[in-house]
Design a protein around this motif. Structure first.
Motif, mmCIF file in Angstrom:
data_model
loop_
_atom_site.group_PDB
_atom_site.id
_atom_site.type_symbol
_atom_site.label_atom_id
_atom_site.label_comp_id
_atom_site.label_asym_id
_atom_site.label_seq_id
_atom_site.Cartn_x
_atom_site.Cartn_y
_atom_site.Cartn_z
ATOM 1 N N ARG A 29 0.845 -1.207 0.000
ATOM 2 C CA ARG A 29 0.000 0.000 0.000
ATOM 3 C C ARG A 29 0.873 1.248 0.000
ATOM 4 N NH1 ARG A 29 -2.353 3.715 3.403
ATOM 5 N NH2 ARG A 29 -1.451 2.835 5.319
ATOM 6 N N LYS A 30 0.659 2.115 -1.001
ATOM 7 C CA LYS A 30 1.442 3.341 -1.127
ATOM 8 C C LYS A 30 0.750 4.450 -0.349
ATOM 9 C CE LYS A 30 4.677 5.020 -4.433
ATOM 10 N NZ LYS A 30 5.217 4.819 -5.771
ATOM 11 N N ALA A 31 1.394 4.922 0.726
ATOM 12 C CA ALA A 31 0.795 5.961 1.560
ATOM 13 C C ALA A 31 1.104 7.356 1.038
ATOM 14 C CB ALA A 31 1.305 5.823 2.994
ATOM 15 N N LEU A 32 2.286 7.534 0.431
ATOM 16 C CA LEU A 32 2.678 8.805 -0.171
ATOM 17 C C LEU A 32 3.266 8.529 -1.547
ATOM 18 C CD1 LEU A 32 4.448 10.520 2.870
ATOM 19 C CD2 LEU A 32 2.186 11.086 1.954
ATOM 20 N N ASP A 33 2.895 9.349 -2.512
ATOM 21 C CA ASP A 33 3.279 9.100 -3.896
ATOM 22 C C ASP A 33 3.857 10.373 -4.524
ATOM 23 O OD1 ASP A 33 3.604 8.203 -6.461
ATOM 24 O OD2 ASP A 33 1.492 7.746 -6.831
ATOM 25 N N ASP A 34 5.204 10.479 -4.512
ATOM 26 C CA ASP A 34 5.913 11.575 -5.185
ATOM 27 C C ASP A 34 5.453 12.945 -4.685
ATOM 28 O OD1 ASP A 34 7.942 12.240 -6.972
ATOM 29 O OD2 ASP A 34 6.533 12.617 -8.607
#
Length: 257
Positions: A29-34
């Motif tokens: 699960r990606k909590a922050l993306d770029d």
């Protein structure tokens, strides 16, 4: 932060906080993306998002509770990974969860925290008196924390975060669980720190009424920054009538009250 310090930082063009292409995942699960944005000295900036948007994860990365693996975070030019001591001594933090000891007095809580920063008891007492006056609690120094209201406890936590004279203050949903008047008081106190002491503030919230039209607002949704500018510019950029409508247009969801 002194006026001279602020002038030097501004003249050098160094942001109080620079977040550059930061990503973070919990397993798959990606909590922050770029995520990227800057916070300037002496400004009140708002990270606006629903619960689960990634606000607390970002705070954990800035404060080194989590290690930054993708991207960089700098506080007044100091990388929090490579120069953590220099970076973090410029930072004051108020986390969402309450962390005061309810059985100690207000002064005892502050002196204990000051010791963690290497500040001796005599200086700690002087600093505590100063910061408690800044948050209008000078008359409660001897009271046990458990006898304070929720809003007063929050103000003690803000005072505690100011003990080591930070240049930027991070507050993660600091008004959660407070009534309308207590919320307004906390916002007003923090804004006065910006106006009177030149402290930069990053304030996370999901509450529209805590935002002023001149605040820098970063809309964070599902780990991504969807807008970044003054509240007035974000509203204009979405063709909305107000910030609530702008948030709905950007995210496809509604903010609660």
């Amino acid at each position: 932060m002194t006026q001279d310090q602020e002038a030097i930082s501004q003249a050098a063009g160094i942001p109080a906080l620079a977040v550059v292409r930061v990503s973070h995942s919990y397993g798959k699960r990606k909590a922050l993306d770029d995520v990227s944005f800057d916070i300037e000295s002496g400004s009140f900036s708002v990270l606006l998002g629903l619960n689960g948007a990634g606000k607390s994860t970002l705070f954990s990365l800035i404060t080194r509770l989590y290690a930054t693996r993708d991207g960089t975070i700098k506080i007044f030019g100091h990388d929090v990974t490579r120069e953590s001591g220099e970076a973090l001594r410029r930072l004051g933090v108020v986390f969402q969860a309450r962390t005061l000891d309810p059985d100690l007095s207000v002064m005892q809580n502050l002196i204990y925290h000051a010791a963690l920063h290497g500040i001796g008891p005599r200086e700690a007492k002087q600093r505590a008196e100063t910061v408690l006056a800044q948050v209008a609690l000078a008359d409660r120094v001897a009271d046990k924390v458990r006898n304070l209201s929720g809003g007063q406890m929050r103000r003690v936590e803000i005072a505690r975060a100011l003990l080591h004279n930070p240049e930027i203050l991070l507050l993660d949903e600091p008004t959660v669980g407070l009534d309308v008047k207590a919320r307004a008081d906390i916002v007003a106190h923090v804004r006065s720190l910006v106006a009177n002491h030149g402290i930069g503030v990053l304030w996370t919230t999901h509450l529209i009424d805590e935002i002023a039209m001149t605040d820098q607002v970063m809309v964070l949704h599902k780990g991504k920054i969807l807008a970044n500018g003054t509240a007035a510019d974000v509203i204009a950029g979405t063709g909305a009538l107000d910030m609530r409508m702008a948030f709905a247009k950007l995210t496809g969801t509604e903010l609660g009250e």
